[in-house]
Design an enzyme around this catalytic site. Structure first.
Site, mmCIF file in Angstrom:
data_model
loop_
_atom_site.group_PDB
_atom_site.id
_atom_site.type_symbol
_atom_site.label_atom_id
_atom_site.label_comp_id
_atom_site.label_asym_id
_atom_site.label_seq_id
_atom_site.Cartn_x
_atom_site.Cartn_y
_atom_site.Cartn_z
ATOM 1 N N GLU A 1 41.393 45.215 38.554
ATOM 2 C CA GLU A 1 42.160 46.276 39.213
ATOM 3 C C GLU A 1 41.625 46.624 40.601
ATOM 4 O O GLU A 1 42.289 47.322 41.362
ATOM 5 C CB GLU A 1 42.134 47.553 38.350
ATOM 6 C CG GLU A 1 43.008 47.490 37.118
ATOM 7 C CD GLU A 1 42.304 46.918 35.891
ATOM 8 O OE1 GLU A 1 41.316 46.173 36.080
ATOM 9 O OE2 GLU A 1 42.728 47.205 34.766
ATOM 10 N N THR B 1 44.797 41.449 33.174
ATOM 11 C CA THR B 1 43.537 41.845 32.575
ATOM 12 C C THR B 1 43.845 42.289 31.158
ATOM 13 O O THR B 1 44.849 42.935 30.905
ATOM 14 C CB THR B 1 42.829 42.942 33.405
ATOM 15 O OG1 THR B 1 41.721 43.407 32.661
ATOM 16 C CG2 THR B 1 43.730 44.112 33.742
ATOM 17 N N TRP C 1 36.795 39.556 27.978
ATOM 18 C CA TRP C 1 37.050 40.676 27.076
ATOM 19 C C TRP C 1 37.409 40.259 25.666
ATOM 20 O O TRP C 1 38.183 39.342 25.461
ATOM 21 C CB TRP C 1 38.216 41.518 27.585
ATOM 22 C CG TRP C 1 37.927 42.262 28.836
ATOM 23 C CD1 TRP C 1 38.580 42.106 30.028
ATOM 24 C CD2 TRP C 1 36.951 43.275 29.042
ATOM 25 N NE1 TRP C 1 38.055 42.981 30.945
ATOM 26 C CE2 TRP C 1 37.058 43.701 30.375
ATOM 27 C CE3 TRP C 1 35.993 43.880 28.208
ATOM 28 C CZ2 TRP C 1 36.245 44.696 30.912
ATOM 29 C CZ3 TRP C 1 35.186 44.860 28.754
ATOM 30 C CH2 TRP C 1 35.310 45.252 30.087
ATOM 31 N N LYS D 1 32.532 42.958 25.845
ATOM 32 C CA LYS D 1 32.587 41.926 26.872
ATOM 33 C C LYS D 1 31.567 40.853 26.564
ATOM 34 O O LYS D 1 30.372 41.075 26.621
ATOM 35 C CB LYS D 1 32.356 42.511 28.254
ATOM 36 C CG LYS D 1 32.937 41.604 29.320
ATOM 37 C CD LYS D 1 33.053 42.287 30.635
ATOM 38 C CE LYS D 1 34.072 41.593 31.506
ATOM 39 N NZ LYS D 1 34.013 42.065 32.880
#
Ligand code: ADP
Length: 538
Positions: A324, A176, A437, A432
């Site tokens: 996550e 990420t 991202w 975003k």
């Protein structure tokens, strides 16, 4: 006396999923619509055989338990087989996000120490650029090539026993790249993946069964396609994969294949609505066919979008999560009093991010770490814990959680008395756009490299299609004659094209904190409702 219960050992290993799907739902179709418009059909038995063949090849190549096998690919059934093949040979499937730019890609693949890289032919130019920098990749496989993937398939018979082991072994790696610094890897376990998959099929989550026809629009390279390739096997769904995500293609597939479930970021639906309007105008079928559940997540789903889908008779589930959290954290589903509510009241509920499934715990805390009440008004930092939430990033030296395993999400929210969570803000400094991202900090660092820029701040402003787009506030160096075009031209050489700010605004100064940092939260507040010039004109 030490005593164990007398039930059977059945480790929560991901290979059980593909075995189950092949055995109990072997004929259930899995299809891929390739970019050239052709449709290729197989089924769970076929995917399982391909996965075994791949595992056989990987074992022949000397892959050891825990070795990383990477993919750089869109959604298709071979990609699905690669997941189960890599995991089935004891390895770790590493899905690389094709939207990142070269520097991040090189960092990620070297950090992961990928030994195999499987990719779509359309990405050949990218792979050619990266290849000289990839230190650990020994084998390159092109999915859609008869000479590459095809030859491997022809060379294996699928006589292979899955590598078994501890349920806490790793099985998947997803990076990420939201906040500051290098992208971080989240290393899922067999156990976490299985628990997450089993939770996902519940009626209050994705509501999946062998009657479901699932079109995952969320890419397999983003947060494990929300875990659907695993949950889909646990339920025996029919999968409809598409390597392109344009609205006419997706709509065509929905009607033709009788899609019942779809999942993706909000951006997809804006394009879809435009397409549906045009289709209706042209007198063609603008219905959504058999579609009954649309899951939207990754960014807040706008009210108008929820309303339009619901008024068309489709249930909308609003999901919140992150890489996550495997990624499901919360999901909206009908409340006990649902049928007694007006549609407006129902829409109000769906606009919030939903409730936790069994397995996830949420809380909000203030800046001092004091837990705040679930009163629907106290707003605080959102923390999460549970068996499919990250404990430590891949190769990190310390845990990403506190001593009680709470993980701070970087989101700010309220929790209502009935447990419904509602995102109200973001503490992390990111933008975003279209579900992916953009790191404000990286954009700012890039911008200050531009001759004539003294200081720069990147912030996200609302955009109807992309949810957010970056704008850049720039303080010119004294005497510098710098134009917007100069800044954008400079940035075009150092960041991905879709990261380029939609507007560069020159300001005399930026607000700073006592320690000299730019007050980003303050700027975000100031520009919260900023309307981009291009949109003002429209
Ligand atoms: P994904 O986009 O698949 O959910 P990421 O790890 O890329 O996973 O991003 C997670 C972050 O995206 C969350 O921490 C939150 O900031 C934002 N996010 C995800 N879902 C929502 C939602 N429904 N509403 C608002 N923000 C969301």
């Amino acid at each position: 006396m030490f005593m164990l219960g007398y039930m059977q050992d059945w480790d929560l290993r991901v290979s059980h999923l593909i075995d189950y799907a092949a055995r109990e739902h072997g004929n259930r179709e899995i299809l891929t619509r390739w970019a050239d418009g052709s449709i290729e059909r197989t089924n769970w038995a076929g995917v399982a055989l391909e996965a075994r063949k791949l595992a056989q090849v990987f074992a022949r190549w000397g892959m050891k338990p825990g070795d990383r096998i990477a993919t750089f690919a869109m959604n298709h059934h071979r990609h699905l087989a690669a997941w189960y093949g890599a995991i089935g040979c004891g390895g770790v499937i590493h899905t690389v996000n094709v939207r990142l730019f070269d520097e991040d890609l090189i960092y990620i693949m070297n950090h992961a120490e990928d030994r195999v890289l499987m990719y779509d032919a359309q990405f050949q130019p990218v792979i050619d650029r990266l290849k000289p920098h990839l230190k650990t990749v020994e084998h390159y496989i092109v999915f859609d090539s008869a000479d590459s993937y095809g030859a491997l398939m022809a060379d294996a018979d699928g006589q292979f026993d899955w590598v078994m082991g501890d349920e806490r072994d790793p099985c998947m790696l997803c990076y990420t790249s939201g906040t500051t610094g290098h992208p971080k890897g989240v290393l899922y376990q067999h156990r976490s993946t299985m628990l997450h998959a089993m939770a996902e099929i519940a009626p209050s989550v994705f509501d999946l069964s062998c009657g479901s026809v699932l079109l995952p629009i969320v890419p397999m390279f983003h947060a494990a396609s929300w875990g659907l390739p695993f949950a889909g096997a646990a339920a025996g769904v029919k999968f409809v994969f598409s390597t392109t995500n344009d609205a006419p293609t997706l709509h065509g597939l929905m009607l033709q294949e009788k899609v019942t479930h779809s999942a993706g970021v909000p951006t997809v639906w804006l394009a879809m609505f435009q397409h549906l309007d045009a289709t209706a105008k042209a007198g063609r079928d603008a219905s959504l066919g058999k579609l009954r559940l649309v899951t939207i997540g990754g960014s807040a789903a706008p009210r108008a979008m929820i309303e339009r889908l619901m008024k068309q008779g489709v249930r909308v589930a609003h999901a919140w999560g992150m890489t996550e959290t495997s990624p499901i954290g919360t999901m909206g589903s009908p409340t006990p009093d649902w049928d007694d509510l007006s549609i407006e009241a129902q829409i109000d509920i769906v606009c919030k991010q939903g409730r936790v499934p069994f397995g996830v715990e949420l809380r909000i805390v203030d800046d001092e770490g004091t837990v705040l009440p679930r009163d629907g008004t106290s707003s605080g930092k959102l923390q999460v814990r549970g068996p499919w939430v990250v404990k430590r990033y891949f190769k990190a030296e310390a845990d990403a959680t506190d001593a009680d395993q709470w993980f701070d999400t970087g989101d700010v929210s309220v929790i209502h008395p009935d447990g419904t969570m509602q995102i109200t803000d973001r503490a992390k400094d990111v933008i975003k756009s279209g579900g992916e991202w953009i790191s404000s900090v990286e954009l700012e660092n890039a911008a200050v490299g531009c001759p004539g820029v003294a200081e720069a701040a990147a912030i996200g402003v609302p955009h109807p299609k992309w949810d957010e787009r970056p704008i850049l506030l720039v303080v010119r160096k004294e005497g510098a004659a710098l134009s917007e075009a100069d800044v954008v031209a400079y940035l075009a050489g150092v960041v991905a094209k879709w990261w380029l700010p939609d507007e560069v605004l020159f300001v005399d100064s930026l607000p700073h904190t006592g320690t000299g940092k730019i007050q980003k939260a303050e700027l975000r507040k100031q520009y919260k409702d900023y309307q981009l010039k291009a949109l003002r004109a429209a």
